[in-house]
Each structure stands twice: as C-alpha cells, then as structure tokens.
Design a protein around this motif. Structure first.
Motif, PDB file in Angstrom:
ATOM      1  N   ASP A   1      44.150 -41.834 124.822  1.00  0.00           N
ATOM      2  CA  ASP A   1      43.799 -40.434 126.033  1.00  0.00           C
ATOM      3  C   ASP A   1      42.064 -40.978 125.655  1.00  0.00           C
ATOM      4  O   ASP A   1      41.138 -40.230 126.514  1.00  0.00           O
ATOM      5  N   ASN A   2      41.400 -40.540 124.003  1.00  0.00           N
ATOM      6  CA  ASN A   2      40.665 -40.598 124.139  1.00  0.00           C
ATOM      7  C   ASN A   2      39.065 -41.416 124.548  1.00  0.00           C
ATOM      8  O   ASN A   2      37.876 -40.493 125.219  1.00  0.00           O
ATOM      9  N   ALA A   3      39.670 -42.449 125.560  1.00  0.00           N
ATOM     10  CA  ALA A   3      38.607 -43.241 125.999  1.00  0.00           C
ATOM     11  C   ALA A   3      38.195 -42.274 127.046  1.00  0.00           C
ATOM     12  O   ALA A   3      37.438 -42.869 127.620  1.00  0.00           O
ATOM     13  N   LYS A   4      39.480 -42.359 128.377  1.00  0.00           N
ATOM     14  CA  LYS A   4      39.376 -41.540 129.097  1.00  0.00           C
ATOM     15  C   LYS A   4      38.762 -40.567 128.811  1.00  0.00           C
ATOM     16  O   LYS A   4      37.253 -40.292 129.932  1.00  0.00           O
ATOM     17  N   ALA A   5      38.894 -39.830 128.045  1.00  0.00           N
ATOM     18  CA  ALA A   5      38.106 -38.559 127.829  1.00  0.00           C
ATOM     19  C   ALA A   5      36.214 -38.730 128.129  1.00  0.00           C
ATOM     20  O   ALA A   5      36.429 -38.236 128.412  1.00  0.00           O
ATOM     21  N   ILE A   6      36.256 -39.504 127.337  1.00  0.00           N
ATOM     22  CA  ILE A   6      34.733 -40.291 126.626  1.00  0.00           C
ATOM     23  C   ILE A   6      34.054 -40.671 128.262  1.00  0.00           C
ATOM     24  O   ILE A   6      32.773 -40.173 128.444  1.00  0.00           O
ATOM     25  N   GLU A   7      34.699 -41.043 128.664  1.00  0.00           N
ATOM     26  CA  GLU A   7      34.267 -42.072 130.179  1.00  0.00           C
ATOM     27  C   GLU A   7      34.340 -41.038 131.217  1.00  0.00           C
ATOM     28  O   GLU A   7      32.794 -40.823 131.972  1.00  0.00           O
TER      29      GLU A   7
ATOM     30  N   GLN B   1      31.879 -33.927 116.241  1.00  0.00           N
ATOM     31  CA  GLN B   1      30.857 -35.309 114.868  1.00  0.00           C
ATOM     32  C   GLN B   1      31.570 -36.716 115.235  1.00  0.00           C
ATOM     33  O   GLN B   1      31.076 -37.731 115.008  1.00  0.00           O
ATOM     34  N   GLU B   2      32.898 -36.809 114.792  1.00  0.00           N
ATOM     35  CA  GLU B   2      33.313 -38.323 115.303  1.00  0.00           C
ATOM     36  C   GLU B   2      33.066 -39.252 116.657  1.00  0.00           C
ATOM     37  O   GLU B   2      32.322 -39.993 116.663  1.00  0.00           O
ATOM     38  N   MET B   3      32.770 -38.016 117.381  1.00  0.00           N
ATOM     39  CA  MET B   3      32.328 -38.886 118.994  1.00  0.00           C
ATOM     40  C   MET B   3      30.944 -38.819 119.580  1.00  0.00           C
ATOM     41  O   MET B   3      30.630 -39.067 120.242  1.00  0.00           O
ATOM     42  N   GLN B   4      29.972 -37.975 117.804  1.00  0.00           N
ATOM     43  CA  GLN B   4      28.399 -37.831 118.813  1.00  0.00           C
ATOM     44  C   GLN B   4      27.998 -38.836 118.865  1.00  0.00           C
ATOM     45  O   GLN B   4      26.992 -38.012 120.158  1.00  0.00           O
ATOM     46  N   HIS B   5      27.958 -39.941 118.968  1.00  0.00           N
ATOM     47  CA  HIS B   5      27.534 -40.514 119.603  1.00  0.00           C
ATOM     48  C   HIS B   5      27.811 -41.827 120.393  1.00  0.00           C
ATOM     49  O   HIS B   5      26.778 -42.054 120.949  1.00  0.00           O
ATOM     50  N   GLN B   6      28.663 -41.440 120.774  1.00  0.00           N
ATOM     51  CA  GLN B   6      29.150 -41.645 121.633  1.00  0.00           C
ATOM     52  C   GLN B   6      29.138 -40.699 123.232  1.00  0.00           C
ATOM     53  O   GLN B   6      29.555 -41.604 124.290  1.00  0.00           O
ATOM     54  N   LEU B   7      28.653 -39.349 123.099  1.00  0.00           N
ATOM     55  CA  LEU B   7      28.899 -39.133 124.118  1.00  0.00           C
ATOM     56  C   LEU B   7      27.815 -38.455 125.546  1.00  0.00           C
ATOM     57  O   LEU B   7      26.624 -38.204 124.078  1.00  0.00           O
TER      58      LEU B   7
ATOM     59  N   LYS C   1      24.179 -33.388 126.183  1.00  0.00           N
ATOM     60  CA  LYS C   1      23.037 -32.383 125.543  1.00  0.00           C
ATOM     61  C   LYS C   1      23.431 -31.644 124.572  1.00  0.00           C
ATOM     62  O   LYS C   1      22.698 -31.323 123.370  1.00  0.00           O
ATOM     63  N   VAL C   2      24.596 -31.031 125.030  1.00  0.00           N
ATOM     64  CA  VAL C   2      24.826 -30.071 124.069  1.00  0.00           C
ATOM     65  C   VAL C   2      26.390 -29.991 123.952  1.00  0.00           C
ATOM     66  O   VAL C   2      27.345 -29.701 125.350  1.00  0.00           O
ATOM     67  N   ALA C   3      26.939 -29.636 123.088  1.00  0.00           N
ATOM     68  CA  ALA C   3      28.910 -29.865 122.482  1.00  0.00           C
ATOM     69  C   ALA C   3      28.859 -28.465 121.390  1.00  0.00           C
ATOM     70  O   ALA C   3      28.087 -28.040 120.564  1.00  0.00           O
ATOM     71  N   LEU C   4      29.853 -27.645 122.569  1.00  0.00           N
ATOM     72  CA  LEU C   4      29.779 -26.235 121.832  1.00  0.00           C
ATOM     73  C   LEU C   4      31.475 -26.136 121.968  1.00  0.00           C
ATOM     74  O   LEU C   4      32.010 -26.288 122.268  1.00  0.00           O
ATOM     75  N   CYS C   5      31.651 -25.875 120.577  1.00  0.00           N
ATOM     76  CA  CYS C   5      32.953 -26.593 119.580  1.00  0.00           C
ATOM     77  C   CYS C   5      33.217 -24.696 119.779  1.00  0.00           C
ATOM     78  O   CYS C   5      33.559 -23.759 118.305  1.00  0.00           O
ATOM     79  N   VAL C   6      34.436 -24.059 120.847  1.00  0.00           N
ATOM     80  CA  VAL C   6      34.615 -22.332 121.406  1.00  0.00           C
ATOM     81  C   VAL C   6      35.789 -22.434 121.660  1.00  0.00           C
ATOM     82  O   VAL C   6      36.042 -21.149 121.831  1.00  0.00           O
ATOM     83  N   GLY C   7      36.808 -23.304 120.689  1.00  0.00           N
ATOM     84  CA  GLY C   7      38.187 -22.368 120.338  1.00  0.00           C
ATOM     85  C   GLY C   7      38.931 -22.496 121.932  1.00  0.00           C
ATOM     86  O   GLY C   7      38.883 -23.298 122.276  1.00  0.00           O
TER      87      GLY C   7
END
Length: 250
Positions: free
Chosen positions: A148-154, A178-184, A187-193
């Motif tokens: 499902d990762n490709a779906k999420a990125i798309e 961190q792993e998807m950083q260069h595919q996303l 502008k900003v991603a917040l890791c917020v649990g």
C-alpha cells in the motif's frame, strides 16, 4: 535557529512552541516541495533511540527535533536545559492557529479507518482557513515496503500538501518519513503520533494538571492499558539509567 543541544545522542533544537511554529510555517512559504520533517522525542523515543539504528538515521536527517515529554525536559535541566516541551499533539493546533492568514493545505496519514476522515471534518470546523486536501488510513503493518506504500505516496503527491501529518506511531512514522522523504511532494511532514486521533476527538488528552505534572503518560497508559502499560513501565525503568549514563559521561 539556535545551536542544537546534544543529549542521549540526540541533537535537540532548543525552541519554544512559538519559535517551532514560526519555523514550520516559514517552510510552508517555500515554493519547493522538499519535505522538511519534524520529530518530537519523548521518553519512549529516547529509550528506543539507544538501539534502533533506523530511528537514529531518521533523527539525523530531521529538520527539526523538539522535546516532547516533561521527563525529557526535566532531564535537560540537569544536562543542557531546553526551554519547554513542544508536544506534537500541541504543535499541530498551534500551527493551525497561527496559519490564519495563510492558505495551508494539509494531508492526514494514519489512524484507524474512519478516524482521519473525522479529524478532517473537525479541523475544517475549528480552523476553516485550513484546507484538508486528503487523508488515508493505511492497514496494519504499513511501512515503506508495504504493497500500500505506492498508493499512499500517489495520494499524497497528487495533492502536494503544505503539511503532511503522519500518525503511524513511533518509530514507524519517523522511519517511514525519512525513507520516503525524497519521494514525497510535500513541504513539511510532522511526525505526530496520536495527534490525528486527538484532532478527531477519538482519544482524549490528559487533563491539563496531569500534563503540567508530567503525568500524561499515566493518563494514556490507563486509557489503553493493554497496548501501553508494558511499554511505559519498561521506559520508566530504563530511562533513569540513560540519564545517569549521560550525567556521568559529562
């Protein structure tokens, strides 16, 4: 920004909540979609960080590392004082409050089925100037290698949000960003649990007095004892030794 302060192997940004909000909103003004991301280490993160190489890598590349959790803040007073906590669950509303004169697009990734949709509705009610451009609740076990990762990125890249809220739980969310950083294309991603759950009203924050006294962990453990009690008891035993090790190493 102020010079970083290193504790427990983590390079913290010694910022107040208002400073962190201003920094994040300044990134949303950029025309570039280069995915700067924010992590908010609490006691559990600090404990996991000592042995989890993938989590260490995600922290190393984070654009902003702000303290979440009173025990970590208190430990900093002994070592290298940080000004105040900047919990992810408070950071999101604070950013939305301050974005009143901006056009900010937000995408929600995480939480159980239906919860992100509910959070989107609540955000639109409370902050009508925020545009929730999409949401996706991936299945259990989701990570960068999931089908499902490709779906999420798309889905995310189609909307090109200013801010991506990632509520996958730690350390999964930090490692995934961190792993998807260069595919996303964000502008900003917040890791917020659990912030998406809080915004949806699915989970209740601890009373203010418990947060002030550093007992929010106890409130959450009592709310979800089967899932969280064992983790918090383990962290409560391990964290003091990590602090002592840091003190003696200085």
């Amino acid at each position: 920004m102020s010079k970083k302060l290193r504790m427990f192997g983590i390079d913290f940004d010694p910022l107040t909540m208002s400073q962190a909000v201003s920094e994040v909103l300044s990134w949303t003004d950029s025309p570039e979609y280069n995915c700067q991301y924010v992590v908010t280490p609490n006691v559990d993160h600090v404990v996991k960080f000592q042995k989890d190489q993938a989590l260490r890598a995600s922290y190393k590349e984070a654009s902003l590392v702000v303290v979440d959790g009173k025990p970590v803040l208190w430990a900093s007073k002994i070592l290298k004082p940080l000004p105040e906590t900047v919990p992810g669950s408070d950071l999101c509303p604070a950013i939305f409050d301050m974005a009143v004169n901006k056009r900010v697009k937000v995408f929600l990734l995480g939480a159980a089925e239906g919860v992100a949709e509910k959070a989107a509705i609540e955000i639109s009610k409370r902050w009508p100037w925020i545009t929730v451009c999409g949401y996706y609740s991936p299945p259990m076990g989701f990570d960068a290698r999931s089908v499902d990762n490709a779906k999420a990125i798309e889905m995310i890249n189609k909307e090109q949000p200013d801010i991506l809220l990632v509520g996958l739980g730690a350390p999964k969310q930090e490692i995934w960003v961190q792993e998807m950083q260069h595919q996303l294309q964000v502008k900003v991603a917040l890791c917020v649990g659990a912030s998406i759950d809080f915004l949806a009203g699915e989970k209740a924050r601890a009373p203010k007095i418990m947060r002030t006294l550093g007992l929010e962990w106890l409130h959450r453990a009592l709310s979800e004892p089967k899932r969280l009690m064992g983790r918090y008891l383990h962290d409560a035993k391990v964290f003091p030794f990590i602090v002592l090790k840091e003190v003696f190493s200085k």
